[in-house]
Write an enzyme that holds these catalytic residues in place. Structure first.
Site, mmCIF file in Angstrom:
data_model
loop_
_atom_site.group_PDB
_atom_site.id
_atom_site.type_symbol
_atom_site.label_atom_id
_atom_site.label_comp_id
_atom_site.label_asym_id
_atom_site.label_seq_id
_atom_site.Cartn_x
_atom_site.Cartn_y
_atom_site.Cartn_z
ATOM 1 N N ASN A 1 0.854 -1.191 0.000
ATOM 2 C CA ASN A 1 0.000 0.000 0.000
ATOM 3 C C ASN A 1 0.891 1.242 0.000
ATOM 4 O O ASN A 1 1.743 1.404 0.888
ATOM 5 C CB ASN A 1 -0.902 -0.025 1.235
ATOM 6 C CG ASN A 1 -1.902 1.102 1.249
ATOM 7 O OD1 ASN A 1 -1.546 2.258 1.031
ATOM 8 N ND2 ASN A 1 -3.154 0.794 1.523
ATOM 9 N N HIS B 1 0.855 6.302 2.001
ATOM 10 C CA HIS B 1 1.550 7.271 2.841
ATOM 11 C C HIS B 1 2.753 7.901 2.160
ATOM 12 O O HIS B 1 3.359 8.830 2.723
ATOM 13 C CB HIS B 1 1.864 6.651 4.196
ATOM 14 C CG HIS B 1 0.591 6.357 4.940
ATOM 15 N ND1 HIS B 1 -0.300 7.351 5.301
ATOM 16 C CD2 HIS B 1 0.008 5.194 5.301
ATOM 17 C CE1 HIS B 1 -1.358 6.811 5.890
ATOM 18 N NE2 HIS B 1 -1.191 5.508 5.896
ATOM 19 N N HIS C 1 -5.681 3.641 -1.513
ATOM 20 C CA HIS C 1 -7.005 3.977 -0.971
ATOM 21 C C HIS C 1 -7.344 5.412 -1.349
ATOM 22 O O HIS C 1 -6.745 6.360 -0.833
ATOM 23 C CB HIS C 1 -6.980 3.809 0.553
ATOM 24 C CG HIS C 1 -8.293 4.054 1.220
ATOM 25 N ND1 HIS C 1 -8.473 3.918 2.577
ATOM 26 C CD2 HIS C 1 -9.510 4.429 0.737
ATOM 27 C CE1 HIS C 1 -9.723 4.204 2.898
ATOM 28 N NE2 HIS C 1 -10.371 4.526 1.795
ATOM 29 N N ARG D 1 -9.568 8.008 -0.602
ATOM 30 C CA ARG D 1 -10.550 8.379 0.411
ATOM 31 C C ARG D 1 -11.435 9.503 -0.094
ATOM 32 O O ARG D 1 -11.051 10.280 -0.972
ATOM 33 C CB ARG D 1 -9.857 8.796 1.706
ATOM 34 C CG ARG D 1 -9.094 7.667 2.387
ATOM 35 C CD ARG D 1 -8.550 8.124 3.727
ATOM 36 N NE ARG D 1 -9.610 8.280 4.694
ATOM 37 C CZ ARG D 1 -9.825 7.463 5.735
ATOM 38 N NH1 ARG D 1 -9.049 6.420 5.921
ATOM 39 N NH2 ARG D 1 -10.807 7.697 6.575
ATOM 40 N N ARG E 1 -7.294 12.735 1.380
ATOM 41 C CA ARG E 1 -6.231 13.163 2.294
ATOM 42 C C ARG E 1 -4.852 12.667 1.876
ATOM 43 O O ARG E 1 -3.838 13.215 2.314
ATOM 44 C CB ARG E 1 -6.530 12.714 3.722
ATOM 45 C CG ARG E 1 -6.447 11.217 3.934
ATOM 46 C CD ARG E 1 -6.669 10.831 5.380
ATOM 47 N NE ARG E 1 -8.009 11.161 5.853
ATOM 48 C CZ ARG E 1 -8.491 10.742 7.018
ATOM 49 N NH1 ARG E 1 -7.745 10.011 7.827
ATOM 50 N NH2 ARG E 1 -9.721 11.051 7.381
ATOM 51 N N GLU F 1 -10.847 -9.641 3.086
ATOM 52 C CA GLU F 1 -9.578 -9.264 3.705
ATOM 53 C C GLU F 1 -9.830 -9.069 5.187
ATOM 54 O O GLU F 1 -10.597 -8.184 5.589
ATOM 55 C CB GLU F 1 -9.006 -7.994 3.085
ATOM 56 C CG GLU F 1 -7.673 -7.609 3.700
ATOM 57 C CD GLU F 1 -6.913 -6.557 2.921
ATOM 58 O OE1 GLU F 1 -6.102 -5.836 3.538
ATOM 59 O OE2 GLU F 1 -7.129 -6.439 1.692
ATOM 60 N N HIS G 1 -3.541 -4.768 7.769
ATOM 61 C CA HIS G 1 -3.707 -3.613 8.645
ATOM 62 C C HIS G 1 -2.794 -3.750 9.861
ATOM 63 O O HIS G 1 -2.959 -4.660 10.679
ATOM 64 C CB HIS G 1 -5.143 -3.392 9.106
ATOM 65 C CG HIS G 1 -5.375 -1.957 9.544
ATOM 66 N ND1 HIS G 1 -5.643 -0.943 8.651
ATOM 67 C CD2 HIS G 1 -5.344 -1.373 10.753
ATOM 68 C CE1 HIS G 1 -5.785 0.200 9.290
ATOM 69 N NE2 HIS G 1 -5.602 -0.034 10.578
#
Length: 247
Positions: A10, A13, A46, A48, A52, A154, A197
């Site tokens: 992922n 970030h 992701h 959102r 963000r 998931e 996660h």
């Protein structure tokens, strides 16, 4: 024979860091291509509702630039459905989303929204997109995910990881047992099982060892670790630990 375990990386970030200064760098696509070169089996991003981190243009760039599957993580909203259909990723992972949360706090409540999610999953599946439900290990949620036509579940590993770092090892082990039971149930129902996660070098092995799990999706820790050792090394070490746990 033990099935191979895939690693989805992922890159959200990387976009968080970019957006902190409102600049054009670091580029999430560049990070995704580095992850691909380092051996990632897929890339998760992701989009959102509040944008963000990942932005619409990032999703288009990832779809155009990647040679490995793109997993579009998203809330099951009308807006995101339109964007997913236009992007045509390999997979969509449907997640709950609250504006005030720092990160996804739990699994999607499939049971409470079963009728609407049935139509939403069908809309995506009809175009060839594999649909995954990001859920907890509760049997009702797993059964509902199978009933609505999802291809994948998931399982949310965040609570397991939090208990580990809180030093609550007996509770952690009980949570791991519940995740294992959930994975077995999902596999019996014909669902492909993923997990993710909060996973780190310290917590990944027991999850990777669960034979029903086919893919782990890991992001924040890998991007954080890359600050110190680089993305290629972080992905390589995560894969090494996953493979050791898999036996």
């Amino acid at each position: 024979m033990t099935r191979p375990l895939r690693l989805g990386v992922n890159i959200d970030h990387v976009a968080t860091l970019r957006n902190a200064r409102g600049s054009a760098y670091p580029d999430p696509l560049r990070a995704a291509l580095l992850a691909e070169a380092a051996g990632a089996d897929g890339i998760t991003a992701h989009l959102r509702e509040d944008r963000r981190h990942i932005r619409d243009a990032d999703m288009a760039a990832l779809k155009a630039g990647l040679g490995i599957p793109l997993n579009f993580e998203m809330a099951p909203t009308e807006e995101m459905g339109r964007i997913a259909l236009a992007t045509a990723p390999h997979a969509c992972c449907l997640v709950p989303e609250k504006r005030q949360e720092v990160t996804t706090e739990g699994g999607l409540d499939v049971v409470a929204d079963q009728a609407r999610l049935t139509d939403f999953v069908a809309m995506l599946s009809e175009t060839g997109i594999r649909v995954s439900m990001f859920i907890g290990h509760d049997a009702r949620q797993i059964e509902a995910s199978a009933a609505i036509g999802a291809a994948v579940v998931e399982l949310h590993t965040g609570h397991y990881c939090d208990l580990h770092y809180a030093g609550k090892f007996a509770e952690r082990d009980a949570e791991l047992a519940r995740l294992a039971e959930g994975a077995r149930l999902a596999a019996r129902l014909g669902l492909e099982v993923h997990a993710g996660h909060g996973l780190t070098f310290e917590t990944v092995a027991p999850i990777a060892a669960l034979p029903e799990i086919r893919e782990l999706n890991i992001g924040h820790f890998l991007i954080s670790e890359a600050v110190f050792i680089g993305l290629e090394a972080a992905i390589g070490e995560m894969r090494r630990r996953m493979e050791l746990a898999r036996g």
